[in-house]
Structures are given as structure tokens and as C-alpha cells.
Design an enzyme around this catalytic site. Structure first.
Site, mmCIF file in Angstrom:
data_model
loop_
_atom_site.group_PDB
_atom_site.id
_atom_site.type_symbol
_atom_site.label_atom_id
_atom_site.label_comp_id
_atom_site.label_asym_id
_atom_site.label_seq_id
_atom_site.Cartn_x
_atom_site.Cartn_y
_atom_site.Cartn_z
ATOM 1 N N GLY A 289 -44.769 8.859 18.820
ATOM 2 C CA GLY A 289 -43.656 9.723 18.427
ATOM 3 C C GLY A 289 -43.455 10.813 19.461
ATOM 4 O O GLY A 289 -44.380 11.564 19.760
ATOM 5 N N GLY B 64 -40.991 13.308 19.529
ATOM 6 C CA GLY B 64 -40.127 14.413 19.111
ATOM 7 C C GLY B 64 -40.746 15.718 19.598
ATOM 8 O O GLY B 64 -41.621 15.714 20.470
ATOM 9 N N GLY C 39 -44.622 15.802 19.018
ATOM 10 C CA GLY C 39 -45.267 14.805 19.877
ATOM 11 C C GLY C 39 -45.338 15.283 21.327
ATOM 12 O O GLY C 39 -46.391 15.214 21.979
ATOM 13 N N ASN D 88 -45.357 16.092 7.513
ATOM 14 C CA ASN D 88 -45.185 17.028 6.401
ATOM 15 C C ASN D 88 -45.365 16.305 5.072
ATOM 16 O O ASN D 88 -45.126 15.109 4.988
ATOM 17 C CB ASN D 88 -43.775 17.614 6.423
ATOM 18 N N ALA E 256 -41.615 24.481 17.656
ATOM 19 C CA ALA E 256 -41.337 23.720 18.879
ATOM 20 C C ALA E 256 -39.931 23.165 18.794
ATOM 21 O O ALA E 256 -39.455 22.795 17.720
ATOM 22 C CB ALA E 256 -42.337 22.582 19.036
ATOM 23 N N LYS F 261 -49.311 23.766 2.526
ATOM 24 C CA LYS F 261 -48.167 23.535 3.405
ATOM 25 C C LYS F 261 -46.999 22.952 2.608
ATOM 26 O O LYS F 261 -45.836 23.343 2.806
ATOM 27 C CB LYS F 261 -48.563 22.578 4.545
ATOM 28 N N ASN G 148 -43.242 24.360 2.225
ATOM 29 C CA ASN G 148 -42.105 23.512 2.596
ATOM 30 C C ASN G 148 -41.149 23.283 1.428
ATOM 31 O O ASN G 148 -39.938 23.290 1.603
ATOM 32 C CB ASN G 148 -42.593 22.143 3.082
ATOM 33 N N ASN H 223 -35.254 32.061 7.537
ATOM 34 C CA ASN H 223 -36.314 32.169 6.522
ATOM 35 C C ASN H 223 -36.384 33.550 5.869
ATOM 36 O O ASN H 223 -36.609 33.673 4.666
ATOM 37 C CB ASN H 223 -37.667 31.832 7.149
ATOM 38 N N SER I 165 -37.156 23.768 9.743
ATOM 39 C CA SER I 165 -36.878 22.456 10.341
ATOM 40 C C SER I 165 -35.795 21.725 9.553
ATOM 41 O O SER I 165 -34.973 21.005 10.116
ATOM 42 C CB SER I 165 -38.153 21.625 10.385
#
Lengths: 311, 311
Positions: B7, B9, B12, B103, B128, B184, B188, B202, B250
């Protein structure tokens, strides 16, 4: 019969223009001197398709100690502007015929304070858009439902009906005000917040399966609280979405224009009624807080941009 | 130890660049030949503040019958892309160390199908952003939490830790994977859908009182379903919102870029778990359908514009 129209938004201007066309003696009460001045100077423009009609009406800004002589008063302000009007209406109630055109049911408790008068409620199914202080586009030809606000069913049409009726501006008399108002409230409670949150036209509530799911969940709560749990009322809401599929709801337009919405009169009222009956209404609570959040977000972005809100 | 990263992205590429900087022998598996080619030709660019580092790594597109020789495999694809990988991972599991960085918890049921291997889970708290096929900006320096996926608490750190640790790319070992992953997931499930629905950063979940109300209602459901109803976990979520107040989640970025989101792995998982426990989760149901509705709306607008989705 002389008619005073209080409130010169889209619906106020639409009523003023059509009633004047039906030879009613019309006075429009505005919030600002500026708007009254423009209406006096240029008249009102009613725009339907490509046709533009100019009509002359009296106009003045509403003073806080206003004395209204006309026999009939049509109240066209938004529900959240009613507070400012209460004193004036109380003072001018004697012998009057009132017609209230607000969304929702939350202004009804105040109406009991008006004495020695007749009260009618109206549910406007026209589409109208105010494009200037004295210009209104009749974007969708519907009808105005009218009923007496009364504890008994009133089956006799008021006399002025025959004169007001026009092909593009019909009136329909209803004997049961609660049913009339509750139907409209259910449609508003389901369609308005969802279209405003997701910024979609009314038709997309049907074609987007996830929005349709949310619509159904909201509907279930609403009809439970209003004690009208009939599947016919689901068909009724779906039918409105279909007929107005290309339209933006008034709440979506309010959010886009960074105006206050009528969420308190709609979902706020449902939440209040639910509390009294001890019913949980999480979906209504979600959309209520969502619209309030968007209003607040708009307010803050206005401040950032140094703009003033137009309410 | 040689490491394969599946991956390419944002996460990655971030891992590939930092591990290479720590002298790990890195191979990046991409989805397209094109991306592998660019990475081979130009190397990876890691951008932190004003500093740009170029690193060379091996890169190739992942074949459906790929044989992976490296001892360790880091899986960086989104949870909704895991399905395409399952066969490859099963085939390559023997003797391997896996590190899964998805996630949510919904991919965990699959992990039980991997045999003769060690499995670690990671929770990445870095920001990122991938700005080109071979360029990633490290927008927020956080840490990577790692735990063994195991029915017993594993208290011994894996050996590779010492080599991987860097000032801007620290690793923290956790003994309890469920607690790590559930924390987490709660953050999320509360932050991501609300920020994406209302298009806010946020921090606005805290400063807009109506969004804060919705956040609390969602949180209550989530901790009930995950059986972690501790007020400390509210402080934890509030703390994340404060620390990342200027960031877009995200999910908001996915919705804005018209990509699929990870809603199934997050709110979808909560709804599934709630069903098994017979718990009503209307707020989670609302945000789940909302994000699905926005994905669908994006899809339709893409079709209208003749664009292709990039998933």
C-alpha cells in the site's frame, strides 16, 4: 375588505401582489423604512415565468406602537420573528380577522392571548423567491390551505375566499386546523433539515438510498410524537419530495444564504412535544443540533468576513 | 530485517521513507505499475517542514499471485481494500511478522485466518499527506503504537523496535491490543463522521456547542457498545480534538476529495457490535447513513462531471 400584511419577505410580497390583483385594498408593513420607500416608489413586481406584473400597494415600516385599522391582518413573518410582534398584535386584536402563515406549531400557544378576534391559520404550498426588496418570483404554483384555529371543527368557508381565489393563487378551505398544520409540520420536519444538512434538492432524499433511510427514521419519530402514525402520511411526504424534486427547501436556502432557519418551530417543537410525552427522539435531536451547528458555523464565518447577518 | 510495505498511500509512503532512513531494507508494493515506476525512477520524497529528503526504495506493483520473501509485511491499505489482499496474505503468511495499520477493528476477524505467523497491530498517530505518487508530507509528528494481536497480554517489545525508533518517528509498545485499538476506534467514531458531515476542522467540535452536544451523544453510544464507559475516555477524545484542532480529519479529506471513506470499519463496526448486543445506536446510525449518503452524492456528481473515482 382592507388587508394589512405584516412581513415583506417572499411570502408577504407574493400575498400582497396577488391580493392586490384581486382588487383587495392592501397595506404592506415592512421591517425597514428603506423597503417601504422602495415599494411606495416603484410598486411591487410579481414575476411568473416570463411575465412581470407591477402592482401598487401602500407600504410602511411597522412602528412598535402601530395602530392597524384594516379589518384583516395577515402575519407573514418567520416564527422566530414573532416575539417582536406580540405586543403589536395584542394591541390591535379587537374585532380583527387574523391569518397566520408561519411554519410549525410553536407560535400557536401565543394565539390564545389574542382576544375578541377571529383567527385563521394558513399553510402555503407555493414556491416564492424574493430577489429584491420589491420583487418576488412565483417559482412554484401551489395553493394556500386555510382553516379556523378553533377547538371545534369549522366547516363554513370565510366569505373573503371567493374574492381571493385566482387560477395561479388558489385557496382551499380546511375544516381541521390541527390535521392541516400537522401534515405540513411532518413534511417540514422530515424534508427541511435533511436537505439543508446534506445540501441536496428535495428529490435526492428519495433517490439516495441512505438519505431515504434517514428520512424514514425521522418520519417515524415525528408521526409518533404528533400521534399520526399512518402510512398514508409517509406517502404524503414522499409525494411532496417527488413533486418538488428540483426545488431547494426553504431551510437549505436559509443555510446557504447564512440566515437563521425555522428549526426551532419545526424540530424544536417536535423535541418539546416528545419531552412532554416522555418519548426519545434521537434522530430529531440529531438534525436539530445539526442545523443549529450550521447556523452557528455561518454566524462565525460571517464575523470572520466582517459581514452582517440580514436578520 | 527486510520489510515489505503493501500500500503506497500517505501512511505507506511515510513508513517506507522513515524505515529506509533507519537503514531497513524496504520494498513498497503499489497498486499500479505507474506508481512503482515513478518510485523506482525518482525515489521517494519525504517532506517535513522545509526539509525534503530523497530516499531510494525498491518498488513494484502487487501481483495477485505475489510471493513475498521479506520477513516482515506491513499492511498499509485502507480497510475497504483488504478484501483484495486476503488471498495474497494467506498465501504468504508462513513464518512472517505482520504489522497491520488499518483503522477500526473490522479487519480483525480475517487475521485469525493467517497461520504460522506473528501478528502485530499498529495505531498511527502521525499526520501525513500524499501530494504525488512518490511524495509525502509529514504534516504532524505523532507516534506509532504497536501491540501484539493475541489473546494474552504480550509485554515484551519486539526486537526491531530499537532500530526503527527515530526522533520524528517514534514507536510505542502497548501490551493490550484491544485497549489500544478500541481507544483509537472511539476517537475515530466520534471525530471523523462529525467533521466530515459538517465540513469542520477537529477543533470546531469543541467550540461549536451544538457539535459538542452531538459529539457527546455519539461518544456515549460508542463507549457503551465497546464496553468502555469511562469518563477518562471522554477526556481522551476531547484532548485529541484540542491537539489536532487545526487539522482536517482523514474522513473529511476523503469526502472532500470524493474518495471512499473508512466509515464501514468505524461506525459500521460499532453498529454490527451493537446489533449483537441488542443495543440501539441511533446517533451512530445517523452518522453512518450520512457518510454513506455523502459518498453516494460524490459518486453521482463524479459521474455527471465524467470523472473517474480514484479508488
Amino acid at each position: 375588505m382592507a388587508v394589512s400584511i405584516i412581513g415583506a419577505g417572499a411570502i408577504g410580497l407574493l400575498f400582497a401582489a396577488y391580493l392586490k390583483k384581486a382588487d383587495v385594498d392592501v397595506t404592506v408593513y415592512t421591517r425597514t423604512d428603506e423597503q417601504a420607500e422602495i415599494i411606495r416608489r416603484e410598486g411591487l413586481y410579481l414575476i411568473v415565468d416570463d411575465e412581470k406584473t407591477n402592482v401598487e400597494v401602500r407600504a410602511k415600516s411597522l412602528a412598535s406602537d402601530e395602530t392597524i385599522e384594516d379589518e384583516m391582518i395577515i402575519v407573514c413573518v418567520k416564527q422566530y420573528q414573532m416575539n417582536d410582534l406580540k405586543q403589536i398584535l395584542r394591541k390591535n386584536s379587537k374585532g380583527k380577522i387574523f391569518l397566520f402563515l408561519q411554519n410549525g406549531l410553536s407560535h400557536l400557544s401565543f394565539l390564545k392571548e389574542l382576544n375578541d378576534c377571529q383567527i385563521l391559520l394558513g399553510v402555503v404550498e407555493h414556491g416564492a423567491k424574493k430577489i429584491a426588496q420589491n420583487r418576488v418570483i412565483h417559482t412554484g404554483i401551489g395553493q394556500t390551505n386555510i382553516a379556523y384555529f378553533s377547538s371545534v371543527q369549522m366547516k363554513a368557508e370565510p366569505a373573503f375566499f371567493r374574492n381571493w381565489n385566482q387560477v395561479q393563487f388558489p385557496f382551499v378551505f380546511r375544516s381541521d386546523w390541527y390535521e392541516m398544520a400537522a401534515y405540513k409540520l411532518i413534511a417540514n420536519a422530515v424534508i427541511n433539515p435533511l436537505t439543508a444538512i446534506f445540501r441536496v434538492k428535495n428529490g435526492q432524499l428519495l433517490t439516495n438510498p441512505y438519505l431515504r433511510t434517514l428520512m424514514r427514521l425521522l418520519w417515524l419519530e415525528t408521526v409518533q410524537v404528533l400521534r399520526l402514525p399512518s402510512e398514508q402520511l409517509w406517502d404524503y411526504v414522499v409525494d411532496i419530495c417527488e413533486k418538488t424534486r428540483a426545488n431547494e427547501s426553504s431551510m437549505l436556502r436559509d443555510i446557504e444564504a447564512k440566515r437563521l432557519t425555522e428549526i426551532d418551530a419545526i424540530s424544536g417543537y417536535i423535541i418539546e412535544q416528545a419531552k412532554m410525552q416522555n418519548i426519545n427522539v434521537p434522530y430529531t435531536t440529531f438534525v436539530y443540533n445539526s442545523i443549529k451547528a450550521l447556523e452557528r458555523k455561518n454566524e462565525l464565518s460571517d464575523k470572520k468576513e466582517g459581514r452582517q447577518n440580514d436578520h
